[in-house]
Motif scaffolding. Structure first.
Motif, mmCIF file in Angstrom:
data_model
loop_
_atom_site.group_PDB
_atom_site.id
_atom_site.type_symbol
_atom_site.label_atom_id
_atom_site.label_comp_id
_atom_site.label_asym_id
_atom_site.label_seq_id
_atom_site.Cartn_x
_atom_site.Cartn_y
_atom_site.Cartn_z
ATOM 1 N N ALA A 135 1.570 9.507 -5.712
ATOM 2 C CA ALA A 135 2.377 10.833 -5.357
ATOM 3 C C ALA A 135 3.402 10.913 -6.553
ATOM 4 N N SER A 191 0.885 -1.290 -0.013
ATOM 5 C CA SER A 191 0.278 0.048 0.043
ATOM 6 C C SER A 191 0.687 1.026 0.105
ATOM 7 N N GLU A 243 3.949 4.194 8.376
ATOM 8 C CA GLU A 243 3.031 2.929 8.756
ATOM 9 C C GLU A 243 3.359 1.684 8.785
ATOM 10 N N LEU A 284 1.043 3.928 -2.967
ATOM 11 C CA LEU A 284 0.768 5.484 -3.363
ATOM 12 C C LEU A 284 1.766 5.989 -2.817
ATOM 13 N N ASP A 291 3.004 8.956 5.765
ATOM 14 C CA ASP A 291 1.700 8.730 6.847
ATOM 15 C C ASP A 291 1.891 7.269 6.266
ATOM 16 N N ALA A 292 1.444 6.991 5.396
ATOM 17 C CA ALA A 292 1.773 5.412 4.878
ATOM 18 C C ALA A 292 3.268 4.376 5.010
ATOM 19 N N ALA A 294 -1.599 11.923 -5.725
ATOM 20 C CA ALA A 294 -1.370 11.506 -3.577
ATOM 21 C C ALA A 294 -0.619 12.942 -3.175
ATOM 22 N N ASP A 295 -1.364 12.977 -2.288
ATOM 23 C CA ASP A 295 -0.778 13.808 -1.591
ATOM 24 C C ASP A 295 0.537 13.641 -0.743
ATOM 25 N N ARG A 342 1.190 14.125 2.812
ATOM 26 C CA ARG A 342 1.548 14.048 3.869
ATOM 27 C C ARG A 342 0.824 12.152 3.497
ATOM 28 N N GLU A 343 -0.340 11.916 3.198
ATOM 29 C CA GLU A 343 -0.134 10.720 3.072
ATOM 30 C C GLU A 343 0.763 9.675 2.221
ATOM 31 N N VAL A 344 1.392 10.420 1.824
ATOM 32 C CA VAL A 344 2.524 8.957 1.576
ATOM 33 C C VAL A 344 3.522 8.766 2.864
#
Length: 106
Positions: A63, A55, A79, A59, A75-76, A68-69, A71-73
Motif C-alpha cells: 500500500a 501477510s 485480522e 500488504l 482488513d488484513a 494495494a487498496d 481497505r484491504e490493508v
C-alpha cells in the motif's frame, strides 16, 4: 506495534517449542496421541498467527508503494490483530494452567 507483536510471537513460538519437548516424553499410546494432537494444534495456531502478521505487513508495504487498496490493508491488519490477540490469550491460559499445576501438592 510490529516489534511488540513479533516479541509476543517469539514468546509464543518458544512456549510451543518447550511444550513440544515436554509432550515427547514416553507415555501410553492413547495419551501420546492426545498430547501430540494438542502440540500439533498449538503449532498450527502459531504458524497461522505468524503468517497472518507477515501477510498484513506485506500488504502494508504494498500500500505504501501504491500497489494495494487501503481497505484491504485495514482488513488484513485487523485480522492479524485479532489472530495475535487470540494467540496471546492462549499463551496466557497455558501459562496460568502450568502455574496452577505446579502449585498442586503431590
Amino acid at each position: 506495534m510490529v516489534i511488540g507483536a513479533l516479541t509476543a510471537l517469539d514468546m509464543l513460538s518458544t512456549a510451543h517449542s518447550a511444550f513440544s519437548t515436554v509432550t515427547q516424553k514416553p507415555t501410553p499410546d492413547a495419551e501420546s496421541a492426545a498430547a501430540t494432537s494438542f502440540a500439533e494444534a498449538l503449532g498450527k495456531a502459531t504458524t497461522e498467527t505468524v503468517n497472518s502478521m507477515q501477510s498484513a505487513e506485506k500488504l502494508s508495504v504494498a500500500a505504501l508503494q501504491g500497489g494495494a487498496d487501503m481497505r484491504e490493508v485495514v482488513d488484513a491488519v485487523m485480522e492479524a490483530e485479532q489472530t495475535l490477540k487470540a494467540a496471546i490469550t492462549i499463551r496466557d491460559k497455558i501459562v496460568q494452567s502450568y502455574l496452577e499445576i505446579s502449585r498442586m501438592a503431590i
